[in-house]
Write an enzyme that holds these catalytic residues in place. Structure first.
Site, short mmCIF file in Angstrom:
data_model
loop_
_atom_site.label_atom_id
_atom_site.label_comp_id
_atom_site.label_asym_id
_atom_site.label_seq_id
_atom_site.Cartn_x
_atom_site.Cartn_y
_atom_site.Cartn_z
N HIS A 1 5.55 6.62 -2.50
CA HIS A 1 6.86 7.20 -2.85
C HIS A 1 6.70 8.67 -3.22
O HIS A 1 7.46 9.52 -2.78
CB HIS A 1 7.47 6.50 -4.08
CG HIS A 1 7.67 5.03 -3.93
ND1 HIS A 1 7.53 4.17 -4.98
CD2 HIS A 1 7.99 4.27 -2.87
CE1 HIS A 1 7.78 2.93 -4.59
NE2 HIS A 1 8.05 2.97 -3.30
N ALA B 1 3.06 1.82 2.97
CA ALA B 1 4.29 1.03 2.90
C ALA B 1 5.35 1.76 2.08
O ALA B 1 6.52 1.81 2.46
CB ALA B 1 4.00 -0.34 2.30
N CYS C 1 0.81 -1.21 0.00
CA CYS C 1 0.00 0.00 0.00
C CYS C 1 0.85 1.27 0.00
O CYS C 1 2.06 1.23 0.10
CB CYS C 1 -0.92 -0.01 1.22
SG CYS C 1 -0.03 0.18 2.78
N ARG D 1 11.80 -4.22 7.07
CA ARG D 1 12.71 -4.04 5.93
C ARG D 1 14.14 -3.99 6.42
O ARG D 1 14.43 -3.45 7.47
CB ARG D 1 12.32 -2.80 5.12
CG ARG D 1 10.96 -3.05 4.47
CD ARG D 1 10.50 -1.92 3.63
NE ARG D 1 11.30 -1.76 2.45
CZ ARG D 1 12.25 -0.86 2.29
NH1 ARG D 1 12.51 -0.01 3.24
NH2 ARG D 1 12.93 -0.79 1.20
#
Ligand code: CFM
Ligand code: HCA
Length: 540
Positions: A193, A62, A59, A93
Site C-alpha cells: 500500500h 498483492a 504479500c 478481487r
C-alpha cells in the site's frame, strides 16, 4: 432463551499459547490481548509472521498491484515477473466497473505480464520489460502504464524505474512508472500500500489543475469498490450534492488522480491502505483529511453529517438530513424484521486492516456481539485508535514528508482550513482529527488478535462456538467444516454492496440467512467426531 456461558478469555488465550514452543508463544502472546476500551493495552502488530505458522496474510505485490492500483480502469497494470504472479492475481478481487461509468478505456479485465523465464533470471529481464511496454503501447495506446515488480525482479536487480523513465521518453505520450513492490518487501500487504501511495502521488497526483467545478469537492480515499460499494456511496454523495473529484481507487480513472489535488477535503474509508496519500496531500496541497465509515447505516449517516459540518453550509447540512430521513425507513423496517432472529448471536472477524473494525458496526445494528477480532496486517494505530503521522519516505529526491511543503506553490496551495478554523469546528462538535481504532469500540474482555494463525482460529471456534466467523477465501471452507458459517468480508461471497444504506439492508438479510440456517447443525466438527472418523480423515 438460556444465557450462553463463555470460557474465560484469559484461559482461552493461555490454551492457545500453550501448544507453541516457548519462543513462539512469547512472541504470539504480544499479539493476543484482552481488550479494555478504557485502558487500551498495547498490541504487537505489523511484525514479521513466524515462519511455519499458517497466516492469513498476503504479500506486498498483492497490496500494491491488487489492492491499490487494481481498481483503476485505464492504467495498464503490467506485472514484471513469472506468469503465475500475474495469472493468480487476475480478476481475483471484486472491483466493479459499470457500463454507464465514465467513457474511455477499461483494462481491468486484462492480465498483462512479462512472463519472465529462467533465461531472464540469469541474463536480466529489462529488455523483455521494454518489449512488453512497447507491445502494450502499440496495442492499446494507454494514458499510463504501471510496472509491478514481483520477487525475482528485486533478487536479480532489474531496474524497473530506469526502464520506466527510458520508455516514457521514447514513447512521449504515455505516463510510465514503476513500483518496487516485490512480494517480500515488508511483512504483509501493508508495505505494498505504502509503495503504491508513494508512486501514484509522485507520478500522477497534481498533473491536471483544471477546476472541474462543484461546490463541495471531496476525494474518497481507501474505498475500492468491492461488490459495488463505491456505487452506493457515489449515489449518496450525488444525492446530497457533494462532488466526488477522485476516488482512490474504486471506480476510478487516472484522470481523477491527476486532478485530485483540486478537492477541498479528503475523506478516508480504509485508513490502513491510504493514510500515506492523505498525509502527503495535506502536506503538499493543504487538503485536510477526515476519517469516515460508510459500513453501517448509523455510521453512514454520521459520515455524511461530518462531511456537511466540515463545509459549514446550512443548505448542505439540511440536504444531508433530508437524505438520511429518506434512506432510513427501509433500513429500520428490515432491522425490525431481522433483529429478533439475530439478536445475541456471536461474531468473530479476522480481516485485512480495516474491515474487522468497520463491520462490527453492522453486527451491532443486528444486536450481534463481536467476541474476538483482529487484522491481518493493521498497525498499532488501527487497533489503538491514535492518529499518527506515518513516517513517509518517498524516494531519494524527496526524503521525507516535510520536504513536500517546499515543492508546493504556497500561493496556489494554501491550507483549505486554517488551524484556527479546525479548532473552532472542534469546539462546535466536529473534530476532524477524531480517529477511532478497533479497540476503543470493543468491549472489555474481548480478545483482540493480530495476524491470527490457523491454529488460533481453530481454537477460538472450538472454545467459543461463534454463530458466524468472518474472514477470506482461504479460511472459508475450513471453518465451515467445523459447522460454523463463514462470511467473506473481502469478496462478500459474491454478494453486496454492503456500504451505505442499501448495503446495510443487503448485509442484514445475508447475515440473517447465514446465522439462522439449520444446515450448519448437520456438520460435525472434527473434535465432535469419534476416533474412527478422525482416523479416516487422517488417512485420506
Ligand atoms: Fe483496506 Fe481494502 Fe481492508 Fe485492504 Fe485487503 Fe480488501 Fe481487506 Mo482484502 S484495502 S485493508 S489490503 S479495506 S484486499 S479492499 S478486503 S484484506 S480489510
Ligand atoms: C489480497 C486480496 C484479498 C484476498 C481475499 C481473501 C482480497 O490480500 O491479496 O483472502 O479472500 O480482498 O481480495 O485480501
Amino acid at each position: 432463551e438460556p444465557v450462553r456461558k463463555f470460557p474465560d478469555p484469559s484461559a482461552v488465550r493461555d490454551e492457545m499459547l500453550q501448544k507453541y514452543p516457548p519462543k513462539v508463544a512469547k512472541k504470539r502472546a504480544k499479539s493476543i490481548v484482552l481488550n479494555d476500551p478504557e485502558e487500551i493495552p498495547q498490541v504487537q502488530a505489523n511484525t514479521r509472521t513466524i515462519p511455519g505458522i499458517i497466516t492469513q496474510r498476503g504479500c506486498s505485490y498483492a497490496g500494491c498491484k491488487g489492492v491499490v492500483l487494481g481498481p483503476t480502469r485505464d492504467i495498464v497494470n503490467l506485472v514484471h515477473g513469472p506468469i503465475g504472479c500475474s495469472f493468480y492475481a487476475w480478476l481475483t478481487r471484486r472491483n466493479q466497473t459499470r457500463p454507464d461509468g465514465p467513457e474511455g478505456a477499461n483494462y481491468m479485465t486484462y492480465c498483462f505480464s512479462t512472463d519472465m523465464q529462467e533465461e531472464h533470471i540469469v541474463f536480466g529481464g529489462e529488455k523483455k520489460l521494454k518489449q512488453a511496454i512497447q507491445e502494450a503501447y502499440d496495442l492499446f495506446h494507454p494514458k499510463a502504464i504501471g510496472i509491478f515488480s514481483t520477487c525475482p525482479v528485486g533478487l536479480i536487480g532489474d531496474d524497473v524505474h530506469a526502464v520506466a523513465r527510458e520508455m516514457r521518453e521514447t514513447l512521449g505520450d504515455c505516463n510510465i512508472f514503476g513500483f518496487s513492490c516485490e512480494g517480500y518487501k515488508g511483512v504483509s500487504q501493508s508495505a505494498g500500500h505504502h509503495i503504491a501511495n508513494n508512486q501514484v502521488f509522485k507520478h500522477v497526483v497534481g498533473l491536471d489543475d483544471t477546476d472541474k467545478g462543484g461546490k463541495f469537492k471531496i476525494n474518497m480515499l481507501g474505498e475500492y469498490n468491492i461488490g459495488g460499494d463505491a456505487f452506493e456511496i457515489e449515489r449518496l454523495l450525488e444525492k446530497c450534492g457533494i462532488t466526488l473529484v477522485a476516488s482512490f481507487s474504486g471506480n476510478s480513472t487516472i484522470g481523477q488522480f491527476e486532478n485530485s489535488h483540486t478537492a477541498d477535503l479528503n475523506v478516508i474509508m480504509c485508513h490502513r491502505s491510504i493514510n500515506y496519500m492523505a498525509e502527503m496531500m495535506e502536506t503538499k496541497y493543504g487538503i485536510p483529511w477526515m476519517k469516515v465509515n460508510f459500513i453501517g447505516a448509523e455510521a453512514s449517516a454520521k459520515s455524511l453529517r461530518r462531511i456537511a459540518r466540515y463545509f459549514e453550509d446550512d443548505e448542505l447540512m439540511a440536504r444531508v438530513e433530508e437524505v438520511i430521513a429518506e434512506e432510513m425507513p427501509v433500513v429500520r423496517s428490515v432491522v425490525e424484521d431481522v433483529y429478533p432472529r439475530t439478536k445475541g448471536k456471536l461474531a468473530m472477524l479476522f480481516v485485512g486492516g480495516s474491515r474487522a473494525h468497520h463491520y462490527q458496526e453492522l453486527f451491532g445494528e443486528l444486536g450481534m456481539e463481536t467476541l474476538s477480532a483482529g487484522y491481518e496486517f493493521g498497525h498499532r494505530d488501527d487497533y489503538e485508535g491514535r492518529r499518527v503521522i506515518p513516517s513517509i519516505k518517498i524516494d531519494a529526491d524527496t526524503k521525507n514528508i516535510e520536504e513536500l511543503k517546499v515543492t508546493a506553490d504556497p500561493e496556489r496551495y494554501r491550507p483549505r482550513k486554517s488551524e484556527e478554523d479546525l479548532a473552532r469546528l472542534k469546539e462546535e462538535g466536529l473534530d476532524i482529527r477524531e480517529y477511532e481504532g478497533m479497540m476503543p469500540d470493543m468491549k472489555k474482555g474481548t480478545l483482540v488478535i493480530d495476524d491470527i494463525s490457523h491454529y488460533e482460529s481453530e481454537k477460538l471456534i472450538e472454545l467459543y462456538k461463534p454463530d458466524i466467523f468472518c474472514a477470506g477465501i482461504k479460511e472459508k471452507y475450513v471453518v465451515q467444516k467445523m459447522g460454523v458459517p463463514l462470511k467473506q468480508l473481502h469478496s462478500y461471497d459474491y454478494g453486496g454492496p454492503y456500504a451505505g444504506f442499501t448495503g446495510a439492508v443487503n448485509f442484514y438479510k445475508d447475515i440473517d440467512r447465514m446465522v439462522n440456517s439449520r444446515v450448519w447443525k448437520l456438520i460435525q466438527a472434527p473434535w465432535e467426531e469419534d476416533g474412527a472418523a478422525l482416523e479416516l480423515e487422517a488417512s485420506y
